[in-house]
Design an enzyme around this catalytic site. Structure first.
Site, PDB file in Angstrom:
ATOM      1  N   TYR A   1     104.383  14.404 -57.132  1.00 54.96           N
ATOM      2  CA  TYR A   1     103.773  15.318 -58.100  1.00 54.96           C
ATOM      3  C   TYR A   1     104.576  16.614 -58.218  1.00 54.96           C
ATOM      4  CZ  TYR A   1     100.422  18.571 -60.159  1.00 54.96           C
ATOM      5  OH  TYR A   1      99.828  19.521 -60.953  1.00 54.96           O
TER       6      TYR A   1
ATOM      7  N   VAL B   1      94.837  15.842 -54.364  1.00 59.06           N
ATOM      8  CA  VAL B   1      93.914  14.800 -54.812  1.00 59.06           C
ATOM      9  C   VAL B   1      94.686  13.944 -55.812  1.00 59.06           C
ATOM     10  CG1 VAL B   1      91.760  14.304 -56.051  1.00 59.06           C
ATOM     11  CG2 VAL B   1      91.875  16.230 -54.447  1.00 59.06           C
TER      12      VAL B   1
ATOM     13  N   GLY C   1      85.410  16.556 -58.134  1.00 61.80           N
ATOM     14  CA  GLY C   1      84.850  17.401 -57.088  1.00 61.80           C
ATOM     15  C   GLY C   1      85.501  17.244 -55.724  1.00 61.80           C
TER      16      GLY C   1
ATOM     17  N   GLY D   1      88.700  18.016 -54.698  1.00 63.47           N
ATOM     18  CA  GLY D   1      89.436  19.211 -54.296  1.00 63.47           C
ATOM     19  C   GLY D   1      88.503  20.330 -53.881  1.00 63.47           C
TER      20      GLY D   1
ATOM     21  N   TYR E   1      91.862  27.609 -58.332  1.00 53.02           N
ATOM     22  CA  TYR E   1      91.645  28.481 -57.170  1.00 53.02           C
ATOM     23  C   TYR E   1      90.965  29.783 -57.579  1.00 53.02           C
ATOM     24  CZ  TYR E   1      94.929  25.336 -54.790  1.00 53.02           C
ATOM     25  OH  TYR E   1      95.558  24.254 -54.255  1.00 53.02           O
TER      26      TYR E   1
END
Length: 158
Positions: free
Chosen positions: A23, A85, A93, A95, A129
């Site tokens: 990623y 994830v 949900g 993470g 975040y």
């Protein structure tokens, strides 16, 4: 479901680490193997811990973390090294669940801080975040010494 990793999870953890590296377009940097993970997570002197997210018995995410220490606070801190994830399970949900469990561990362990880094190009993660109440610290820059530079500098120690 969020749970602590066990030694039997090592192959799955390694797969998730490789998926994170893919990623981030950093697969070429992954050199860790199962033996090293087993020693460093479950050996006589564990360096880190792992929480896993499962969906129907399948590992879909992980959080690798360890303790640091804040001299200013005079308390331990919880540092999150990796949070990942699988793309197929984002928005479910997982993470948030991993982060909430880590926050709870930080509180239970009397940590004064819960910290992590985020890549500056990862806008979705930054927004996620911030939506949870995390504050980015733009005045801080990561310093890193690896490979030959680390070896060369270490050789100067008396």
């Amino acid at each position: 479901m969020i749970r602590s990793a066990t030694p039997a999870d090592i192959p799955g953890i390694l797969q998730l680490i490789r998926a994170l590296a893919d990623y981030e377009k950093l697969s070429h940097q992954v050199v860790v193997d199962e033996a090293r993970l087993r020693e460093h997570l479950f050996g006589p002197c564990p360096y880190a811990e792992v929480l896993l997210a499962e969906d129907g018995g399948q590992l879909v995410g992980y959080a690798l973390f360890f303790h640091t220490y804040s001299t200013f606070l005079g308390q331990p801190s919880l540092y999150l090294e990796d949070l990942f994830v699988l793309p197929s399970h984002r928005g479910g949900g997982f993470g948030k669940g991993l982060l909430a469990r880590l926050a709870r561990l930080a509180v239970e362990r009397n940590c004064g801080r819960f910290e992590w880094m985020v890549l500056d190009w990862n806008t979705p993660a930054i927004q996620f975040y911030e939506s949870l109440g995390a504050a980015l610290a733009p005045e801080w820059k990561l310093c890193r010494m690896t490979g030959e530079a680390l070896q060369r500098f270490a050789a100067t120690a008396r």
